[in-house]
Write an enzyme that holds these catalytic residues in place. Structure first.
Site, short mmCIF file in Angstrom:
data_model
loop_
_atom_site.label_atom_id
_atom_site.label_comp_id
_atom_site.label_asym_id
_atom_site.label_seq_id
_atom_site.Cartn_x
_atom_site.Cartn_y
_atom_site.Cartn_z
N LYS A 17 -6.07 4.56 8.27
CA LYS A 17 -5.05 5.38 7.66
C LYS A 17 -5.35 6.70 7.72
CE LYS A 17 -2.96 1.73 5.23
NZ LYS A 17 -2.27 1.34 3.98
N SER B 182 0.80 -1.34 0.08
CA SER B 182 0.05 0.10 -0.07
C SER B 182 0.83 1.35 -0.09
CB SER B 182 -0.86 0.00 1.44
OG SER B 182 -0.30 0.13 2.35
#
Length: 346
Positions: free
Chosen positions: A283, A238
């Site tokens: 996140k 990611s």
């Protein structure tokens, strides 16, 4: 009287012992769940190795995952934290052991780093080469005739004497084969070459002919000037977009962020496409806590509906936590680059 006192003391000791046992059970007895929560916000430049000077304003964001199944106490405590998520072991590990899962994340990270360096060098007009080595075996499906032959981490090099030069070439060849037809594949396991024979099956999820594996492309990249990335214990794909932005800055010797704290997430392909990732809500929370001004979020809807893209979830999360951090949609590297160039000028 003495007997009554003794009984009272004995009862108190029993209560204390039972309480200690109960606390021990809550604290140490494992559930079948892992806990995912907002992780760390880490400057990308610390992972880059290059002779060029590196800026320090791009940040990757992690999701924290318990290293082993949560205890009963951890499981219950997670309900007091709004962005903790309880993930069943089977869903997280996909039938793998913890060590196999960690290896898988490391391979994903390696591929992400190679793609980032390759595309950044290409975009910056620097000398670059991409060498295809094969495909990593990430999972062997239950219906595959190679189920007890291939191992996670094997590199498939070719089939029936054909050496492949890209994943697309391998998949195209296998899809031309007939279901149940015989196929012999060549594999690299560590430094040892092996051959295994099995049958072509319908690949789960596509129903097209193949050998029944989940894969990640195994490539190596060389650039001039040389640039390498080593993210240490951080795994997964990611950070691809953020690695690419940092690498591009290094190759071009530009300062794209001009002192602004830029965070983001998303995989990166060799063509610059930004792909979807997991845990984007966590996140966003982590990046906001650390004072990021911008958060790049993928709009990729390959495997989800439009209202469940990373960007859509990130926008909802940002609104919910009342952050001032701007959520910026990106589908390609150019989207992120153009945003930076248009908003942060000299």
């Amino acid at each position: 009287m003495n007997n009554e006192v003794k009984k009272h003391r004995l009862r108190n000791w029993l209560i204390i012992v039972i309480a200690i046992i109960a606390v021990g059970v809550l604290a140490f007895w494992p559930t079948n769940y892992y806990i995912e929560s907002p992780g760390e916000v880490v400057p990308v430049n610390q992972f880059i190795r290059s002779k060029n000077k590196k800026p320090n304003n791009f940040y990757l964001v992690t999701v924290s995952v318990t290293s082993q199944p949560a205890s009963i106490l951890q499981y219950l405590w997670s309900y007091t934290r709004p962005y903790d998520e309880r993930v069943p072991s089977k869903e997280l590990l996909g039938g793998q052991t913890s060590s196999q899962y960690n290896e898988l994340q490391n391979w994903y990270m390696e591929t992400s780093q190679q793609n980032a360096i390759y595309y950044a060098a290409k975009k910056a007009g620097k000398k670059h080469s991409l060498k295809y080595l094969g495909v990593y075996v990430m999972e062997v499906q239950k219906n595959s005739s190679f189920k007890n032959k291939l191992q996670i981490g094997d590199t498939v090099l070719g089939a029936n004497g054909h050496r492949f030069h890209s994943t697309e070439e391998m998949m195209t060849y296998l899809r031309k084969q007939k279901i149940n037809s015989k196929v012999t594949i060549s594999v690299l396991r560590g430094k040892e070459k092996k051959k295994f024979t099995g049958k072509i099956v319908k690949v789960k999820g596509t129903d097209k002919p193949g050998i029944g594996i989940q894969l990640v492309e195994h490539v190596t990249v060389k650039t001039e000037p040389e640039l390498t990335i080593n993210a240490g214990e951080i795994g997964g794909p990611s950070a691809g977009l953020m690695f690419t932005l940092e690498s591009y800055e290094v190759f071009t010797k530009q300062n794209l962020s001009h002192g602004h704290k830029i965070a983001g997430t998303g995989t990166i392909s060799p063509t610059g496409k930004v792909g979807i990732i997991g845990g984007v809500d966590k996140k966003v929370v982590a990046a906001s806590r650390e004072g990021a001004e911008v958060f790049f979020a993928p709009t990729d809807s390959t495997s989800v509906s439009k209202n469940q893209t990373n960007y859509a979830v990130a926008k909802r999360t940002a609104k919910k936590i009342h952050t001032k951090m701007k959520i910026v949609p990106v589908s390609t590297f150019d989207d992120a680059l153009n945003y930076l160039k248009s908003h942060y000028k000299n």
